[in-house]
Design an enzyme around this catalytic site. Sequence first.
Site, PDB file in Angstrom:
ATOM      1  N   MET A  81       0.849  -1.201   0.000  1.00 49.05           N
ATOM      2  CA  MET A  81       0.000   0.000   0.000  1.00 49.05           C
ATOM      3  C   MET A  81       0.882   1.247   0.000  1.00 49.05           C
ATOM      4  O   MET A  81       0.422   2.341   0.345  1.00 49.05           O
ATOM      5  CB  MET A  81      -0.945  -0.016   1.199  1.00 49.05           C
ATOM      6  CG  MET A  81      -1.906  -1.201   1.130  1.00 49.05           C
ATOM      7  SD  MET A  81      -3.431  -0.949   2.028  1.00 49.05           S
ATOM      8  CE  MET A  81      -2.809  -0.728   3.678  1.00 49.05           C
ATOM      9  N   GLY A 130      11.243  -2.794   5.209  1.00 50.86           N
ATOM     10  CA  GLY A 130      10.477  -4.048   5.254  1.00 50.86           C
ATOM     11  C   GLY A 130       9.951  -4.405   3.879  1.00 50.86           C
ATOM     12  O   GLY A 130      10.122  -5.539   3.393  1.00 50.86           O
ATOM     13  N   HIS A 131       9.322  -3.439   3.221  1.00 54.90           N
ATOM     14  CA  HIS A 131       8.825  -3.683   1.855  1.00 54.90           C
ATOM     15  C   HIS A 131       9.992  -4.022   0.914  1.00 54.90           C
ATOM     16  O   HIS A 131       9.891  -4.928   0.081  1.00 54.90           O
ATOM     17  CB  HIS A 131       8.137  -2.431   1.300  1.00 54.90           C
ATOM     18  CG  HIS A 131       6.934  -1.968   2.065  1.00 54.90           C
ATOM     19  ND1 HIS A 131       6.935  -0.819   2.811  1.00 54.90           N
ATOM     20  CD2 HIS A 131       5.691  -2.499   2.188  1.00 54.90           C
ATOM     21  CE1 HIS A 131       5.730  -0.643   3.358  1.00 54.90           C
ATOM     22  NE2 HIS A 131       4.963  -1.656   3.003  1.00 54.90           N
ATOM     23  N   SER A 147       6.924  -0.199  10.069  1.00 53.37           N
ATOM     24  CA  SER A 147       5.537  -0.078   9.624  1.00 53.37           C
ATOM     25  C   SER A 147       5.304   1.345   9.148  1.00 53.37           C
ATOM     26  O   SER A 147       5.859   2.302   9.718  1.00 53.37           O
ATOM     27  CB  SER A 147       4.593  -0.373  10.793  1.00 53.37           C
ATOM     28  OG  SER A 147       3.293   0.068  10.478  1.00 53.37           O
ATOM     29  N   SER A 148       4.483   1.473   8.118  1.00 55.55           N
ATOM     30  CA  SER A 148       4.141   2.817   7.638  1.00 55.55           C
ATOM     31  C   SER A 148       3.477   3.617   8.748  1.00 55.55           C
ATOM     32  O   SER A 148       3.570   4.840   8.790  1.00 55.55           O
ATOM     33  CB  SER A 148       3.187   2.720   6.452  1.00 55.55           C
ATOM     34  OG  SER A 148       3.638   1.737   5.559  1.00 55.55           O
TER      35      SER A 148
HETATM   36  P1  AMP Z   1       1.562  -2.858   3.522  1.00 57.21           P
HETATM   37  O1  AMP Z   1       2.076  -1.832   2.557  1.00 57.21           O
HETATM   38  O2  AMP Z   1       1.615  -2.427   4.938  1.00 57.21           O
HETATM   39  O3  AMP Z   1       0.245  -3.432   3.092  1.00 57.21           O
HETATM   40  O4  AMP Z   1       2.584  -4.058   3.447  1.00 57.21           O
HETATM   41  C1  AMP Z   1       2.919  -4.659   2.233  1.00 57.21           C
HETATM   42  C2  AMP Z   1       3.726  -5.889   2.508  1.00 57.21           C
HETATM   43  O5  AMP Z   1       4.903  -5.541   3.217  1.00 57.21           O
HETATM   44  C3  AMP Z   1       2.979  -6.919   3.365  1.00 57.21           C
HETATM   45  O6  AMP Z   1       3.260  -8.226   2.882  1.00 57.21           O
HETATM   46  C4  AMP Z   1       3.575  -6.697   4.717  1.00 57.21           C
HETATM   47  O7  AMP Z   1       3.531  -7.848   5.550  1.00 57.21           O
HETATM   48  C5  AMP Z   1       5.014  -6.369   4.351  1.00 57.21           C
HETATM   49  N1  AMP Z   1       5.683  -5.655   5.440  1.00 57.21           N
HETATM   50  C6  AMP Z   1       5.249  -4.535   6.076  1.00 57.21           C
HETATM   51  N2  AMP Z   1       6.093  -4.220   7.075  1.00 57.21           N
HETATM   52  C7  AMP Z   1       7.067  -5.165   7.072  1.00 57.21           C
HETATM   53  C8  AMP Z   1       8.234  -5.391   7.881  1.00 57.21           C
HETATM   54  N3  AMP Z   1       8.567  -4.607   8.873  1.00 57.21           N
HETATM   55  N4  AMP Z   1       9.005  -6.470   7.578  1.00 57.21           N
HETATM   56  C9  AMP Z   1       8.671  -7.304   6.552  1.00 57.21           C
HETATM   57  N5  AMP Z   1       7.602  -7.138   5.766  1.00 57.21           N
HETATM   58  C10 AMP Z   1       6.803  -6.081   6.025  1.00 57.21           C
END
Ligand code: AMP
Length: 292
Positions: free
Chosen positions: A30, A36-37, A185-186
């Site tokens: 998103m 992380g991403h 985390s965002s």
């Molecule tokens: P999001 O943009 O928050 O929907 O996350 C997109 C992807 O990135 C999802 O598969 C999340 O699990 C992964 N993600 C988010 N934060 C982390 C993190 N700290 N470490 C590893 N993967 C992450």
Amino acid sequence: MNIIRTKAELRALTEGWRREGKTIGVVPTMGALHAGHLSLVEAACAATDRVIVTLFVNPKQFNSPEDLAKYPRTEHSDAEKLAPYGADILYVPDGAQMYPEGFATTVSVTGVSEALCGATRPGHFDGVATVVAKLLLQTDADQAFFGEKDYQQLQVVRRLAQDLDLKTRIVGCPTVREDDGLAMSSRNLRLSAGARAVAPIIRETLSQAAIEINEGSPIETALQGARSRLTKAGLRQIDYLELRGDPDLTVLTTADRPGRIFVAAWLDGVRLIDNIPVHATSQQERLLEPAE
Ligand code: AMP
């Protein structure tokens, strides 16, 4: 790295890659990208010939319009961050591409989606499952990469891919953390400086509880200690703090098989989640372990 915005462009590209015999990886996000991403993008680039990163702030998985409105939107800097990583495409569909007029289908996974975030955020995993099913089909991916930070989401996606006979292999990647242990985390961007200084207590508390359970403490004693530690630190609303079996996410009352401690708690108006594995061994196995 090209940015594309329509399903038609995406299909033309993936069909071309297929004709060349290339494999395709996808990393759904998103946006508001962080390390992380980017770790998922690295994993995808290592495993597949062509990599698509998707950026779509999916309205169907938000519980409140305010939370959706507050979600950071940083496409330009996201594209800049991705540039050195070797992804081929940043796919940025808009709402009309994903949910055109008349859209009426929901993908709903039972079981693994029902506890934890499923119980505290009604409808959230229907939104996730629906958008992920669409993205896996649109990108024609051989492999899709998801973070263990959202461990329940990973299990929901595994279930849907299996149940819908999707060809995509779902790959889980380890949680990337800040130096002080806070899971990236965002949402961390929304923490005040004071709250940011407190936030690492979440991971510390989970680790402590995992050690206690691994060493044979009763589960409820360890979790109760963890709850009071978090509350004292200022995390007054704890949506859940539970030990669940891995990967089925059913409640564990005795730690006789692998599990994870899951937490969701509010700090400074921001909901943070984390999880940590517990490799508890049974009493009998402990007795058989060689003394140190
Ligand atoms: P999001 O943009 O928050 O929907 O996350 C997109 C992807 O990135 C999802 O598969 C999340 O699990 C992964 N993600 C988010 N934060 C982390 C993190 N700290 N470490 C590893 N993967 C992450």
